[in-house]
Design a protein around this motif. Sequence first.
Motif: not given
Lengths: 202, 786
Positions: A12, A143, A145, B54, B198, B202, B204, B208-209, B212
């Motif tokens: 992103n 973040p 991956r 995560r 996103q 943000m 991770g 955001t994770f 996705v």
Amino acid sequence: MLGFYFDSTVCNGCKACNIACKDKHDLPVGVNWRRVVEYTGGSWSVSGNTAVPSVFSYYTSISCNHCENPVCTQVCPTTAMTRREDGTVFVDDEKCVGCRYCEWACPYSAPQFNAETGHMTKCDLCADYRDAGQDPACVAACPSRALDWGPIEELRAKYGNANAFEPLPDPEITRPNLVIKPHRDAQPSGMGTGHIANPKEI
Amino acid sequence: SAAAQGDGIPDAKTVWSACVVNCGSRCPLRLQVVDGQIARVLPDNTGDDSLLGRQIRACVRGRNMRERVYGPGRIKTPLKRREGTKRGDGVWDEISWDEASELFAKEMLRCAETYGNESLFSVYGSGVWNAHISSSALAGRLFNLVGGSLSYYSNYSYSQIGTITRFHYGIPDECTSNSFENSIQHGRMLVLWGNNPQETRMSGGGNTFTSVQAAKTAGLRIVVVDPRYSDSAAVLADQWISPRPGTDAALIAGIIKHLVDNDLQDQKFLDDFCVGFDEHTMPEGVPANLSYRSYIDGKGPDGVVKSPEWAEEITGVPAHTIRQFAVDLAMTKPVNITQGWGPQRHANGENQARAIYLLSNVLGQVGIPGGGTGGREGYFWPLTSWFPAGENPVQASISNFGWSDAIDHGSEMTATKDGVRGVDRLPSDIKFMVEFGGNMLASQHADNGALRELLRDESKCEFICVIDNQFTGSAELADLVLPDTTTAERWDLVPSEYTGDMAYLIMAEPAIEPLHNSRPGYDIFAGIAEKAGVGKEYTEGRTLEQWARHMYENEHRPAVPSLPDFETFRQLGVHRYYADMDNPEAGTHVSLRSFREDPVSNPLGTPSGKIEIFSLELYDMSQTWEFPDGKKGDRITSIPEYVATWEGAEEARQPGAQYPIQLIGHHHKSRTHSTYGNLAKSKEAHHQVLWLNPLDARARGIADGDIVGIFNDRGRVQIEVRVTPRIMPGVASLPQGAWIQWDENGVDHGGSNNVLTSLHPTPVAKGNCQHTTLVQVELVSAGTKA
């Protein structure tokens, strides 16, 4: 030979990779060993009251690709730029005179001039981290991956061979040790269907 | 331990700390310390890439913590505005902590004595938001010990949805939807309606994770609705639909009209769980033809059929796209419609938020796995608790956005005109104000220029104190500036927030001694409390470290039994926990599940106990609330109908409009609001630019990279333009949160969107509506090459 993998489908453009690299290597403003390029294109059709988009945008995170044919080493007049046994391209601070030939020659802008030291600097794939059994700073930072690294044969076996997309140069020039998973809207190299949207940020 | 791993610096000490800003996530940082200096900022190294275990990888903001700690923006010592100068003149005297604490206490007690405790106010600020100890409760506890203060309800993030939801779902806040994790497990489709994980989430370790995962691993069909091609659209979307800003309720009316015309609605759900969609579920005592069905069928007061063609005209989305989207929604269930907080940050934001809720109601998706309520994606809320502020003896409160009015004319503000709560009329103007960790005074409130003039008038608010670790634009407008430390210099306990079904607590301990003459916020307020004669009551005899240990043992461990002992936690750094600790996968969030399973035993908090698509309370308010300086759209409606407003899409498109561009302000990747916005490396990574469509640029002779002027009657910004098809024609976006750089002519060169936004509040929430702003854009000068 070591290389990088980049997953363009999940990036992103946050640039945690860029800032993590700068923190790891104490890089000042203006020196960016890893850069994130936004490539955008498309248009709108406006008809009456409606506005309909046909737009694409994706990011490419790029550092040194530790190329099979590194032009930076070939143009360096002082032999400061060399390739190590593991394939990583390395600049010797003792020998570098800061002439910046490598910067001009590299199609990826990987060697970066540090005005504070007067020397070229560049990604070494975090040699000290690798020696300690850790991932390079950018890979551990992402973040999303989106980044990986390793022997390029293993990366290609795992992720494929693709690495020729806009806005990157023709890979035949330097044969980068780089694998990219293409974004759904990835444009083939040389097509010029879009433009780099953030030229001042890279 | 994980924290102690060498990471290339063998002799470094590594301690756990965190990025504590109001992005909604919060990330652990491992700070490597060499000779008392932070040498590296490292990411989380616990967890993995599994959905509920995560790794919580910090984004670009938190990874730049070293510059935030050591950069030139730090406030170094207490500063007092020099006698004889005006606020904002920038002439300061360095004073001791003893003098500073004395001055704060004396002015606070004087204002409370002279004007009453309703004249004291701690304004919204989110720069240190949601650390358990260093939070806004530090100021609240002090005020409460000296008789209380005026408080605020709701917040700048979601003022409208946070207020209007109780009328729709009976919940006194937003109503979350199902979590992304739940959609991954059970859903087929995900709609991100003005929702941009996103860029706004943000981390991770957060959405955001998970978003996705929803797109790439679970393969859900994802539709993004947004006037801007956000990075969520770029990364996640199968389809992008771009309505004009503030017209979402019209788009939804067109969608619902197509659904009911083709019998694609869940009529049983509407009949059994809702009131007011049809005439046969309307409450008693109201005239006929006020249901939502009557509204879309043209039988309501306006007599207009809400066809897809009607919606096309208003939204700019073609009618065939509206029809296709409606059918996709009905045929791809379960579907989780999640709304971000952009749609509700409009002058008609209450109805925008309710309309998105309504779409999920019409599809019958509430309370089922894989479905959702139409609210923001759900999460497991941390069970750990905050520093205790105590009880506030003052009943009066105003909306988060109402404080500038309360400074100007608080004693004229009433319940039915200004949304004052707790009392019918405020007894006093705000006379004493503290801003702790926020930039509301300079760039985060609306109409920055007018606000600056108001704050410079010392006859209005008589004392302003700003406490921060960076010298913000707000600090420039203070009488007293106090240097807080960063999180890296103090003890704290840091919870997750909007991070989905994985909750966590982060250990934060001091990596280094406080820099310069700064103090942790707790010590600042404890010192003031002592001068105010309530020192012992404030501290209860505890140091900051003792509070961290006390809260951990007595609040957090009983609430989260899986937490280890304090010393073990210091080593582990992060502790993850779940709604169902034995089976995290089974505990993913389904919002309003118990209501759906048994609505009789588990009624909602609405008067009917059902989802109120028609609200009798709002109907009554539409008759009684006053709008003496009403602008177009200042009205309350019983159903979530589309309301055209001042500076809305219609006004922008009127022939010869003076200000034809709708300006929105998306969240910027380098900042959380204004936090990190002054750091050179953050600004290098992400430039502050205006996003403008190529068609609008061409019509004005503007090229990519030029310097443009963005202006309306309230102010003018001059900044670089990015000409990009990623924003729809007729719309521009100036990312919110940039630090103001006023020149001598009152033009901002920093790019603060709030120079251009209005102080006029929304009808019910009395909240901020920054995305309802009209401007003109013109060329100032040609740009330079990269």
